[in-house]
Write a protein that holds these residues in place. Structure first.
Motif, PDB file in Angstrom:
ATOM      1  N   GLY A 123      60.892 -14.965 113.045  1.00  0.00           N
ATOM      2  CA  GLY A 123      60.310 -15.243 111.744  1.00  0.00           C
ATOM      3  C   GLY A 123      61.233 -14.784 110.626  1.00  0.00           C
ATOM      4  O   GLY A 123      61.986 -13.819 110.774  1.00  0.00           O
ATOM      5  N   SER A 124      61.208 -15.484 109.524  1.00  0.00           N
ATOM      6  CA  SER A 124      62.028 -15.099 108.372  1.00  0.00           C
ATOM      7  C   SER A 124      61.337 -15.580 107.114  1.00  0.00           C
ATOM      8  O   SER A 124      60.425 -16.398 107.153  1.00  0.00           O
ATOM      9  CB  SER A 124      63.429 -15.719 108.482  1.00  0.00           C
ATOM     10  OG  SER A 124      63.349 -17.138 108.529  1.00  0.00           O
ATOM     11  N   GLY A 125      61.769 -15.041 105.974  1.00  0.00           N
ATOM     12  CA  GLY A 125      61.179 -15.456 104.717  1.00  0.00           C
ATOM     13  C   GLY A 125      59.955 -14.640 104.361  1.00  0.00           C
ATOM     14  O   GLY A 125      59.872 -13.446 104.639  1.00  0.00           O
ATOM     15  N   LEU A 126      58.974 -15.319 103.798  1.00  0.00           N
ATOM     16  CA  LEU A 126      57.774 -14.667 103.288  1.00  0.00           C
ATOM     17  C   LEU A 126      56.717 -14.518 104.385  1.00  0.00           C
ATOM     18  O   LEU A 126      56.478 -15.451 105.152  1.00  0.00           O
ATOM     19  CB  LEU A 126      57.207 -15.503 102.139  1.00  0.00           C
ATOM     20  CG  LEU A 126      56.017 -14.947 101.360  1.00  0.00           C
ATOM     21  CD1 LEU A 126      56.416 -13.680 100.615  1.00  0.00           C
ATOM     22  CD2 LEU A 126      55.515 -16.008 100.374  1.00  0.00           C
ATOM     23  N   THR A 127      56.083 -13.351 104.466  1.00  0.00           N
ATOM     24  CA  THR A 127      55.006 -13.118 105.419  1.00  0.00           C
ATOM     25  C   THR A 127      53.665 -13.243 104.708  1.00  0.00           C
ATOM     26  O   THR A 127      53.427 -12.563 103.707  1.00  0.00           O
ATOM     27  CB  THR A 127      55.122 -11.724 106.062  1.00  0.00           C
ATOM     28  OG1 THR A 127      56.349 -11.645 106.796  1.00  0.00           O
ATOM     29  CG2 THR A 127      53.959 -11.475 107.023  1.00  0.00           C
ATOM     30  N   GLU A 182      59.614 -19.939 105.175  1.00  0.00           N
ATOM     31  CA  GLU A 182      60.820 -19.907 104.365  1.00  0.00           C
ATOM     32  C   GLU A 182      60.891 -21.247 103.649  1.00  0.00           C
ATOM     33  O   GLU A 182      61.138 -22.277 104.288  1.00  0.00           O
ATOM     34  CB  GLU A 182      62.051 -19.671 105.235  1.00  0.00           C
ATOM     35  CG  GLU A 182      63.285 -19.323 104.441  1.00  0.00           C
ATOM     36  CD  GLU A 182      64.351 -18.657 105.309  1.00  0.00           C
ATOM     37  OE1 GLU A 182      65.241 -18.016 104.714  1.00  0.00           O
ATOM     38  OE2 GLU A 182      64.309 -18.794 106.545  1.00  0.00           O
ATOM     39  N   GLY A 183      60.605 -21.244 102.354  1.00  0.00           N
ATOM     40  CA  GLY A 183      60.493 -22.504 101.631  1.00  0.00           C
ATOM     41  C   GLY A 183      59.291 -23.281 102.143  1.00  0.00           C
ATOM     42  O   GLY A 183      58.168 -22.787 102.124  1.00  0.00           O
ATOM     43  N   THR A 184      59.532 -24.481 102.639  1.00  0.00           N
ATOM     44  CA  THR A 184      58.452 -25.293 103.223  1.00  0.00           C
ATOM     45  C   THR A 184      58.537 -25.322 104.744  1.00  0.00           C
ATOM     46  O   THR A 184      57.960 -26.198 105.383  1.00  0.00           O
ATOM     47  CB  THR A 184      58.499 -26.724 102.665  1.00  0.00           C
ATOM     48  OG1 THR A 184      59.794 -27.303 102.947  1.00  0.00           O
ATOM     49  CG2 THR A 184      58.240 -26.732 101.176  1.00  0.00           C
ATOM     50  N   ASN A 185      59.233 -24.354 105.320  1.00  0.00           N
ATOM     51  CA  ASN A 185      59.393 -24.300 106.779  1.00  0.00           C
ATOM     52  C   ASN A 185      58.601 -23.145 107.378  1.00  0.00           C
ATOM     53  O   ASN A 185      58.650 -22.018 106.875  1.00  0.00           O
ATOM     54  CB  ASN A 185      60.874 -24.132 107.155  1.00  0.00           C
ATOM     55  CG  ASN A 185      61.705 -25.324 106.728  1.00  0.00           C
ATOM     56  OD1 ASN A 185      61.305 -26.464 106.921  1.00  0.00           O
ATOM     57  ND2 ASN A 185      62.866 -25.056 106.143  1.00  0.00           N
ATOM     58  N   LEU A 186      57.877 -23.440 108.438  1.00  0.00           N
ATOM     59  CA  LEU A 186      57.181 -22.412 109.205  1.00  0.00           C
ATOM     60  C   LEU A 186      58.173 -21.761 110.148  1.00  0.00           C
ATOM     61  O   LEU A 186      58.840 -22.447 110.927  1.00  0.00           O
ATOM     62  CB  LEU A 186      56.038 -23.062 110.000  1.00  0.00           C
ATOM     63  CG  LEU A 186      55.198 -22.154 110.897  1.00  0.00           C
ATOM     64  CD1 LEU A 186      54.397 -21.175 110.046  1.00  0.00           C
ATOM     65  CD2 LEU A 186      54.255 -22.998 111.766  1.00  0.00           C
ATOM     66  N   THR A 187      58.307 -20.429 110.089  1.00  0.00           N
ATOM     67  CA  THR A 187      59.302 -19.741 110.918  1.00  0.00           C
ATOM     68  C   THR A 187      58.700 -18.797 111.955  1.00  0.00           C
ATOM     69  O   THR A 187      59.393 -18.357 112.871  1.00  0.00           O
ATOM     70  CB  THR A 187      60.283 -18.944 110.035  1.00  0.00           C
ATOM     71  OG1 THR A 187      59.553 -17.925 109.326  1.00  0.00           O
ATOM     72  CG2 THR A 187      60.984 -19.856 109.046  1.00  0.00           C
ATOM     73  N   VAL A 243      50.686 -29.199 109.915  1.00  0.00           N
ATOM     74  CA  VAL A 243      51.019 -28.007 109.135  1.00  0.00           C
ATOM     75  C   VAL A 243      51.302 -28.406 107.695  1.00  0.00           C
ATOM     76  O   VAL A 243      52.075 -29.330 107.436  1.00  0.00           O
ATOM     77  CB  VAL A 243      52.249 -27.280 109.719  1.00  0.00           C
ATOM     78  CG1 VAL A 243      52.581 -26.039 108.891  1.00  0.00           C
ATOM     79  CG2 VAL A 243      52.006 -26.899 111.173  1.00  0.00           C
ATOM     80  N   SER A 244      50.659 -27.714 106.776  1.00  0.00           N
ATOM     81  CA  SER A 244      50.867 -27.948 105.343  1.00  0.00           C
ATOM     82  C   SER A 244      51.227 -26.636 104.664  1.00  0.00           C
ATOM     83  O   SER A 244      50.532 -25.635 104.844  1.00  0.00           O
ATOM     84  CB  SER A 244      49.599 -28.539 104.709  1.00  0.00           C
ATOM     85  OG  SER A 244      49.719 -28.605 103.297  1.00  0.00           O
ATOM     86  N   ILE A 245      52.325 -26.639 103.903  1.00  0.00           N
ATOM     87  CA  ILE A 245      52.745 -25.459 103.148  1.00  0.00           C
ATOM     88  C   ILE A 245      52.889 -25.879 101.694  1.00  0.00           C
ATOM     89  O   ILE A 245      53.830 -26.602 101.335  1.00  0.00           O
ATOM     90  CB  ILE A 245      54.070 -24.888 103.685  1.00  0.00           C
ATOM     91  CG1 ILE A 245      53.954 -24.555 105.177  1.00  0.00           C
ATOM     92  CG2 ILE A 245      54.478 -23.639 102.895  1.00  0.00           C
ATOM     93  CD1 ILE A 245      55.258 -24.130 105.819  1.00  0.00           C
ATOM     94  N   VAL A 246      51.954 -25.457 100.869  1.00  0.00           N
ATOM     95  CA  VAL A 246      51.930 -25.875  99.469  1.00  0.00           C
ATOM     96  C   VAL A 246      51.611 -24.675  98.576  1.00  0.00           C
ATOM     97  O   VAL A 246      50.598 -23.994  98.789  1.00  0.00           O
ATOM     98  CB  VAL A 246      50.872 -26.987  99.230  1.00  0.00           C
ATOM     99  CG1 VAL A 246      50.863 -27.390  97.758  1.00  0.00           C
ATOM    100  CG2 VAL A 246      51.137 -28.190 100.124  1.00  0.00           C
ATOM    101  N   ASP A 247      52.456 -24.429  97.594  1.00  0.00           N
ATOM    102  CA  ASP A 247      52.216 -23.374  96.597  1.00  0.00           C
ATOM    103  C   ASP A 247      51.881 -22.026  97.242  1.00  0.00           C
ATOM    104  O   ASP A 247      50.945 -21.333  96.832  1.00  0.00           O
ATOM    105  CB  ASP A 247      51.089 -23.784  95.650  1.00  0.00           C
ATOM    106  CG  ASP A 247      51.442 -25.011  94.819  1.00  0.00           C
ATOM    107  OD1 ASP A 247      52.643 -25.211  94.580  1.00  0.00           O
ATOM    108  OD2 ASP A 247      50.517 -25.752  94.443  1.00  0.00           O
ATOM    109  N   GLY A 248      52.631 -21.654  98.261  1.00  0.00           N
ATOM    110  CA  GLY A 248      52.444 -20.348  98.874  1.00  0.00           C
ATOM    111  C   GLY A 248      51.245 -20.232  99.793  1.00  0.00           C
ATOM    112  O   GLY A 248      50.883 -19.132 100.207  1.00  0.00           O
ATOM    113  N   ALA A 249      50.615 -21.344 100.100  1.00  0.00           N
ATOM    114  CA  ALA A 249      49.474 -21.333 101.026  1.00  0.00           C
ATOM    115  C   ALA A 249      49.799 -22.195 102.241  1.00  0.00           C
ATOM    116  O   ALA A 249      50.409 -23.254 102.120  1.00  0.00           O
ATOM    117  CB  ALA A 249      48.221 -21.854 100.336  1.00  0.00           C
ATOM    118  N   VAL A 250      49.382 -21.724 103.401  1.00  0.00           N
ATOM    119  CA  VAL A 250      49.647 -22.432 104.654  1.00  0.00           C
ATOM    120  C   VAL A 250      48.328 -22.817 105.317  1.00  0.00           C
ATOM    121  O   VAL A 250      47.411 -21.993 105.427  1.00  0.00           O
ATOM    122  CB  VAL A 250      50.457 -21.550 105.637  1.00  0.00           C
ATOM    123  CG1 VAL A 250      50.689 -22.285 106.953  1.00  0.00           C
ATOM    124  CG2 VAL A 250      51.780 -21.138 105.020  1.00  0.00           C
TER     125      VAL A 250
END
Length: 238
Positions: free
Chosen positions: A38-42, A77-82, A186-193
Motif C-alpha cells: 500500500g502507498s499514498g493516503l490511508t 494514491e491519486g485515483t489508484n487503489l494500492t 471501485v470508485s475513488i472520488v474526492d477522497g472517498a472510496v
C-alpha cells in the motif's frame, strides 16, 4: 457455511428437480500470497456503511444475511487503489430470511457459529487483505457445473454487476487463509472510496465442510448443502 441447516438454511423454499445442469462459478482460489504494502493516503473504513453479505444454498431453499464489518482501511494514491484490509465479526452474523424471534433463527445461528461451520468460539473474526489489483477484463473465472435444482447457486456473472477491477486478496476464516481473485467495482472520488463486489467461493476450502455435497451418496434425496456460497460486500472509506 452452514448457511443452510437441515431444518432450513435461510428460510426454506422447497423444490428439487434433479439432473445436471446450470453452470455456477467460484472465484479463483489459491494459497496465501504476500499482502500489498500500500502507498499514498490511508483512509479508514466506515463500519456503519460497510457490510459483507452471504447466501447459502441447498436444493430445498437458501438462507442469506449480513456479517458486520468492524474495522479496516484502504490505501489510495491519486485515483489508484494500492492496498486494503478489513475485518468482520463472525459472532455478529445476521440471518435476514428468518424473523429474529422465530426459534429456527436461533437454531440456525447457533449451528453456523458451531464447529460444524465457523467455529466462532475459536475464530470469532475473519479478515480480508488485498494482495493485488488490476483493470477488469473478461475471463479468468472458470464455470463450475452445479447439481441443478430450483435453488442452484447464482453464477458469478449474475453477481458481478459492472466491474472495473480485478482484486486479489487473502481471506482468512476459521484459521485458514486462501487467496481469492474476484471482479469488483471501485470508485475513488474526492477522497472517498466505494468498492462493491459479488462472487462465489467454495466454503470447504476454509474447512466449513458440514453437509459437503461431494459426500452425498444420492443427491436426489436432498441430503446435502451446496459447497458454493455467494458472497458480496460494499466497503466505504473516507
Amino acid at each position: 457455511m452452514k448457511f443452510i441447516q437441515r431444518t432450513g438454511l435461510f428460510a426454506a423454499a422447497a423444490l428439487l428437480a434433479f439432473a445436471c445442469g446450470k453452470p455456477g462459478d467460484t472465484v479463483e482460489t489459491s494459497d496465501a500470497q504476500d499482502v500489498a504494502a500500500g502507498s499514498g493516503l490511508t483512509l479508514a473504513i466506515s463500519p456503519e456503511t460497510s457490510s459483507v453479505n452471504w447466501t447459502g444454498y441447498k436444493p430445498t431453499g437458501k438462507h442469506y444475511g449480513i456479517i458486520p464489518v468492524t474495522a479496516g482501511e484502504v490505501m489510495v494514491e491519486g485515483t489508484n487503489l494500492t492496498g486494503a484490509r478489513f475485518a468482520f465479526d463472525i459472532t455478529g452474523l445476521r440471518i435476514d430470511d428468518i424473523p429474529a424471534d422465530n426459534e429456527n433463527y436461533g437454531k440456525l445461528w447457533g449451528h453456523l457459529q458451531s464447529a460444524d461451520f465457523f467455529d466462532a468460539a475459536n475464530f470469532p473474526e475473519a479478515v480480508f487483505e488485498m494482495t493485488g489489483v488490476e483493470p477488469f477484463s473478461a475471463g479468468s473465472i472458470e464455470d463450475k457445473e452445479e447439481f441443478a435444482t430450483d435453488n442452484t447457486p447464482a453464477s458469478d456473472s449474475e453477481l458481478a454487476g459492472n466491474p472495473t477491477h480485478w482484486i486479489s486478496g487473502n481471506l482468512t476464516m476459521r484459521g485458514t487463509t486462501k487467496n481469492i481473485k474476484f471482479p469488483a467495482t471501485v470508485s475513488i472520488v474526492d477522497g472517498a472510496v466505494t468498492a462493491k463486489a459479488g462472487f462465489n467461493i467454495d466454503r470447504t476450502a476454509w474447512g466449513l465442510a458440514y453437509g459437503d455435497e461431494s459426500t452425498a451418496v444420492d443427491k436426489a434425496k436432498d441430503q446435502f448443502i451446496y459447497n458454493t456460497v455467494s458472497v458480496g460486500f460494499e466497503i466505504k472509506a473516507n
